[in-house]
Scaffold this active site. Sequence first.
Site, short mmCIF file in Angstrom:
data_model
loop_
_atom_site.label_atom_id
_atom_site.label_comp_id
_atom_site.label_asym_id
_atom_site.label_seq_id
_atom_site.Cartn_x
_atom_site.Cartn_y
_atom_site.Cartn_z
N TYR A 1 0.86 -1.19 0.00
CA TYR A 1 0.00 0.00 0.00
C TYR A 1 0.89 1.23 0.00
O TYR A 1 1.84 1.32 0.78
CB TYR A 1 -0.92 0.02 1.24
CG TYR A 1 -2.35 -0.22 0.85
CD1 TYR A 1 -2.99 0.63 -0.04
CD2 TYR A 1 -3.05 -1.31 1.36
CE1 TYR A 1 -4.29 0.39 -0.43
CE2 TYR A 1 -4.36 -1.56 0.98
CZ TYR A 1 -4.98 -0.70 0.08
OH TYR A 1 -6.27 -0.93 -0.30
N GLU B 1 -0.51 4.80 -0.61
CA GLU B 1 -1.26 6.03 -0.88
C GLU B 1 -0.37 7.24 -0.68
O GLU B 1 0.37 7.32 0.30
CB GLU B 1 -2.48 6.12 0.04
CG GLU B 1 -3.65 5.35 -0.53
CD GLU B 1 -4.30 4.46 0.49
OE1 GLU B 1 -3.53 3.86 1.28
OE2 GLU B 1 -5.53 4.37 0.49
N ASP C 1 -5.39 13.82 -25.45
CA ASP C 1 -5.53 12.43 -25.02
C ASP C 1 -4.77 11.56 -26.04
O ASP C 1 -5.28 11.29 -27.13
CB ASP C 1 -7.02 12.07 -24.97
CG ASP C 1 -7.27 10.62 -24.59
OD1 ASP C 1 -6.32 9.81 -24.64
OD2 ASP C 1 -8.42 10.28 -24.26
N THR D 1 -2.48 6.05 -22.37
CA THR D 1 -2.45 4.71 -21.79
C THR D 1 -1.09 4.11 -22.11
O THR D 1 -0.42 4.51 -23.06
CB THR D 1 -3.57 3.80 -22.34
OG1 THR D 1 -3.52 3.83 -23.76
CG2 THR D 1 -4.93 4.25 -21.87
N LYS E 1 -1.22 0.39 -25.24
CA LYS E 1 -1.60 0.30 -26.66
C LYS E 1 -0.31 0.35 -27.50
O LYS E 1 0.48 -0.57 -27.43
CB LYS E 1 -2.58 1.44 -27.01
CG LYS E 1 -3.91 1.35 -26.23
CD LYS E 1 -4.90 2.38 -26.70
CE LYS E 1 -6.25 2.25 -26.01
NZ LYS E 1 -6.31 2.91 -24.70
N ARG F 1 -1.10 -2.70 -18.82
CA ARG F 1 -2.40 -2.02 -18.84
C ARG F 1 -2.38 -0.89 -17.80
O ARG F 1 -2.11 -1.14 -16.63
CB ARG F 1 -3.48 -3.05 -18.51
CG ARG F 1 -4.90 -2.59 -18.62
CD ARG F 1 -5.80 -3.78 -18.80
NE ARG F 1 -5.48 -4.44 -20.06
CZ ARG F 1 -5.91 -4.02 -21.26
NH1 ARG F 1 -6.69 -2.97 -21.36
NH2 ARG F 1 -5.55 -4.66 -22.35
N1 DSN Z 1 -11.19 0.67 -25.31
C1 DSN Z 1 -10.17 1.51 -25.88
C2 DSN Z 1 -10.04 1.29 -27.34
O1 DSN Z 1 -10.28 0.18 -27.77
O2 DSN Z 1 -9.69 2.19 -28.08
C3 DSN Z 1 -10.38 2.92 -25.56
O3 DSN Z 1 -10.60 3.06 -24.21
#
Ligand code: DSN
Length: 443
Positions: A60, A62, A218, A244, A247, A253
């Site tokens: 933990y 925080e 974004d 993110t 990707k 993730r």
């Molecule tokens: N679910 C993601 C995507 O497939 O682009 C976006 O959050």
Amino acid sequence: MSGFQAPSPFAGWLAADPQVAALVEAEMERQSSTLQLIASENFTSPEVLAASGSVLTNKYAEGYPGRRYYGGNQVIDQVEDLARQRAMALFGAEHANVQPHAGANANLAVYQALLEPGDTILAMRLDHGGHLTHGSPASITSRIWRFVAYGVTPAGSQGGGSVSDPAGEVIDFDQVADLAKSEQPKLIVAGSTAYARVIDPAPFREIADAVGALFMFDAAHPAGLIAGGVHPSPVGIADVVTFTTHKTLRGPRGGAIVCRADLAKKVDSAVFPGLQGGPLEHAIAAKAVAFAQASTPAFAEYASTVVENARALAAGMASEGFRLVSGGTDNHMLLVDLRTFDPDLTGKDAQEVLDRAGITCNRNTIPDDPRSPFVTSGLRLGTAAETTAGMGPGEMSMVASLIARTLRRRGHDDEVAAVRAEVAELCAAFPPYPSLTGARGSR
Ligand code: DSN
């Protein structure tokens, strides 16, 4: 024949729980023996998997390094600081917050940091490629803030003054500027989940400055392309950049935020304690690994091949009779309009039969789609994962013809089964985890 030739180490580690072990192995086999074309997915590295599965999950923490609410965080502080420093170095940013559990949390935290409830946000329409957190009625974001949406230019038009693309369907910057003037948003958001072109941050900055708005980019989808130097970086142009890590960036993730130093305190407080509790330090360690990997020349080459592969896949799909939204791609994805191929074929039916043929992708609305978001007239295809596995433009042409064959002969189970066998053969030559499964591969 599948690319999965021997049990992975997970089978041994999970020996005491054969049920879960079998499921992990089954998913490893699925990922190894079928084509992964979901544009938001990738095969992360064994090093990232190792950090994700480490004892750091036990702690933990925080708070932030040097300011924790629990004891025993001497090592964890170093982990999180390393991840922050690597994120800042990778993107040339003044500040990084690596705690967001996901891209949605990163976006929500930024809105919370910069806005009051009821403030206006100008963002991309969901049915033109925007994200749920850009003001979908189904997202909590639309209950807290007032969203106004811009879209893409009509098909066949000249692209809104932004790029010389005769196919149209590119961000309509005239509309962004007009809406910014009439609606006076406090925040303008760039970024999308289904847009195949470069998103240039410069015109957004100009428009935001003209109306005194803040600007958030974004970068969930193109983060790896930006890190690899094949797309323009919004860092230093946008006030805040969210992304993110799983990707095109090929990490674990999760989400992250980079921003100007003067916004650091507001952003940090919005993530914790504003939105989240204990950070996932095992994921943060894995993010650190991914940031280091993404700063190498090999990663820059990977990013460039991802785009080259997407263009090859786009050319193959076009030659099979599919219409590509915006006429092509500049990034890792393509948005396919199925109607020119077969007006009766829906995105939902296409996704389902392709799944049976071992080709994993997702249905997607196309701009001004006459069908519902659950049915759709489009498919979204991405090349980030199979590029990681080592596929190149030649394989992408084969993939396009396998997709077309499956969809053309979708009523014939024997043909779908034949494609599935060919897909397995292709995947066997490009195993995503050769070092874990003993398969012979390209990485
Ligand atoms: N679910 C993601 C995507 O497939 O682009 C976006 O959050």
